[in-house]
Write an enzyme that holds these catalytic residues in place. Structure first.
Site, PDB file in Angstrom:
ATOM      1  CB  CYS A  72       3.478   2.241  11.172  1.00 19.72           C
ATOM      2  SG  CYS A  72       2.014   2.944  10.785  1.00 19.72           S
ATOM      3  CG  ASN A  80      -4.623   4.630   9.614  1.00 16.23           C
ATOM      4  OD1 ASN A  80      -4.806   5.483   9.130  1.00 16.23           O
ATOM      5  ND2 ASN A  80      -3.340   4.471  10.455  1.00 16.23           N
ATOM      6  CB  SER A 139      -2.359  -2.615   1.256  1.00 16.33           C
ATOM      7  OG  SER A 139      -1.307  -3.433   1.937  1.00 16.33           O
ATOM      8  N   GLY A 141       0.773  -1.319   0.050  1.00 23.92           N
ATOM      9  CA  GLY A 141      -0.284   0.127   0.063  1.00 23.92           C
ATOM     10  C   GLY A 141       0.780   1.321   0.043  1.00 23.92           C
TER      11      GLY A 141
HETATM   12  N1  PLP Z   1      -2.511   3.329   3.980  1.00 25.31           N
HETATM   13  C1  PLP Z   1      -3.310   3.142   5.111  1.00 25.31           C
HETATM   14  C2  PLP Z   1      -4.349   3.827   5.651  1.00 25.31           C
HETATM   15  C3  PLP Z   1      -2.839   1.958   6.031  1.00 25.31           C
HETATM   16  O1  PLP Z   1      -3.545   1.779   7.068  1.00 25.31           O
HETATM   17  C4  PLP Z   1      -1.490   1.218   5.765  1.00 25.31           C
HETATM   18  C5  PLP Z   1      -1.004   0.348   6.643  1.00 25.31           C
HETATM   19  O2  PLP Z   1      -1.432   0.192   7.726  1.00 25.31           O
HETATM   20  C6  PLP Z   1      -0.597   1.885   4.471  1.00 25.31           C
HETATM   21  C7  PLP Z   1      -1.233   3.033   3.823  1.00 25.31           C
HETATM   22  C8  PLP Z   1       0.416   1.166   4.286  1.00 25.31           C
HETATM   23  O3  PLP Z   1       0.311  -0.240   3.635  1.00 25.31           O
HETATM   24  P1  PLP Z   1       1.459  -1.282   3.410  1.00 25.31           P
HETATM   25  O4  PLP Z   1       1.466  -1.727   4.892  1.00 25.31           O
HETATM   26  O5  PLP Z   1       0.571  -2.343   2.554  1.00 25.31           O
HETATM   27  O6  PLP Z   1       2.569  -0.716   3.187  1.00 25.31           O
END
Ligand code: PLP
Length: 388
Positions: free
Chosen positions: A328, A157, A205, A73
């Site tokens: 994260c 998220n 993702s 993602g």
């Molecule tokens: N965007 C959002 C809203 C997310 O929640 C996340 C992952 O937590 C990402 C992007 C990143 O995705 P990926 O972990 O596949 O890089």
């Protein structure tokens, strides 16, 4: 001994579904051909990649040639935003170097925008209200003649608030700016139709929808030109690198399953109502995010007088996996940028808990959580503030 695990952190990652693994296995064994090779082994891999592209396109209401496979993602976000920003910068000979985003984007977007700012681009951030909603009027006021792109996430998220994407994309179209949305959290959880949403670019993702980690996809509307991050002839020159066939097949299968099961979200809503009723009985608790315009699979709470990170550890001791913020930055006791932007009081923001359900969640999972949570909150509140 640790109790049997209860996994309620599907916004962080999801288990790979057995059907997804089954679909992938041949491409990790005998079907190892490079999809760019002309002989039969390569062509069988090519067929599998194209079949997956059709499955992803079907989930998003896109045409197959509008889907580009990426590694995650985050890469989809960067490929969309940096790709569009660089392209517009070059085509306009430097006149277009302004991007509009929001105060609650994922770090994949925030980090990139910080990098772009250091490299001669300017970025404006639209605020959100107390429920986590961006106002189209506020976004419109930030767009100027130099704006090439507006990037605003579909669903958040942390708190799950869903943005008014149709209104946002319409005003961008009228003002001549491209519109990207990060749909990593909404894909597979609520119906998505890129044409109805009116977006130019959209990221998803794999590991949020029961496919493996390390695979993603970008929808790029036909005709959109993006400066590629990885050059190479694969993906019609839009993303170089030999395709990750097995994971692409897994993502395709996961999208097919998600599309079939979108109607099950009413069952998740029932579970979520039970969860919210139970949690909000705890004194000093509150729900964050929009009451209705919100993802059906979870809820985000704040508890007065405790540290959410410690609450996560206390629940972990009971075998329950939840989080105090985005995966994260979990481990950090600082209030999240999302809650801060929503104006949540810093003390309440520190005492946060995100609970997110998915395909494997059951009533028994919610019952276990509701049994473990009140005593854990009570115990942590008894710890004197200075020793927390
Ligand atoms: N965007 C959002 C809203 C997310 O929640 C996340 C992952 O937590 C990402 C992007 C990143 O995705 P990926 O972990 O596949 O890089």
């Amino acid at each position: 001994m640790r109790k049997s695990p209860v996994y309620l952190d599907h916004n962080a990652s999801t288990p790979v579904r057995p059907e997804v693994l089954e679909a992938m296995l041949p491409y990790l064994k005998g079907e190892f051909g490079n999809p760019n090779s002309v002989y039969f082994l390569g062509q069988r891999a090519r067929k599998a990649v194209e079949n997956a592209r059709a499955q992803v396109a079907a989930l998003l209401g896109a045409a197959e040639d509008e889907i580009v496979f990426t590694s995650c993602g985050s890469e989809s976000d960067v490929a969309a935003i940096a790709g569009a920003a660089w392209q517009a910068h070059d085509e306009s000979r430097g006149a277009k170097k302004h991007i509009v985003s929001s105060a609650i984007e994922h770090d994949a977007v925030r980090g990139l925008l910080g990098e772009l700012k250091r490299r001669d681009f300017s970025v404006s951030e639209a605020p959100v209200d107390g429920l986590g909603l961006v106002s189209p009027a506020a976004v419109e006021a930030l767009i100027n003649g130099g704006t090439s792109l507006v990037s605003i996430m579909h669903a958040n998220n942390e708190v799950g608030t869903i943005q008014p994407i149709e209104a946002l994309s319409a005003l961008c179209r009228a003002r001549g700016a491209l519109f990207h949305t990060d749909a990593v959290q909404s894909a597979g959880k609520i119906p998505l139709d890129v044409k109805k949403l009116g977006v130019d670019l959209l990221s998803i993702s794999g590991h949020k929808i029961n496919a493996p980690k390390g695979i993603g996809a970008l929808y790029a509307r036909r005709g959109i030109r993006l400066s590629p991050l990885i050059t190479g002839h694969q993906e019609k020159n839009r993303r170089g690198g030999t395709e990750n066939v097995a994971s692409i097949v897994g993502l395709g299968k996961a999208c097919e399953l998600a599309l079939k099961e979108l109607s099950h979200s009413s069952e998740l809503l029932k579970l979520r109502n039970k969860l919210e009723e139970g949690v909000l009985r705890i004194p000093g608790s509150r729900l964050n995010g929009h009451p209705t315009q919100r993802l059906p699979n979870g809820a985000h709470f704040s508890f007065q007088g405790l540290d959410g990170h410690q609450l996560v550890i206390a629940l972990d001791m009971e075998g329950i996996c939840v989080s105090s913020g985005p995966a994260c930055s979990s481990g950090s006791s600082l209030p999240s940028h999302v809650l801060t932007a929503m104006g949540v009081d810093p003390e309440l923001a520190t005492g946060s808990l995100r609970i997110s359900m998915g395909w494997s969640s059951t009533e028994a999972d919610i019952a276990r959580l509701l049994e473990a949570l009140p005593p854990a909150v009570d115990k942590l509140r008894r710890i004197p503030a200075g020793s927390r």
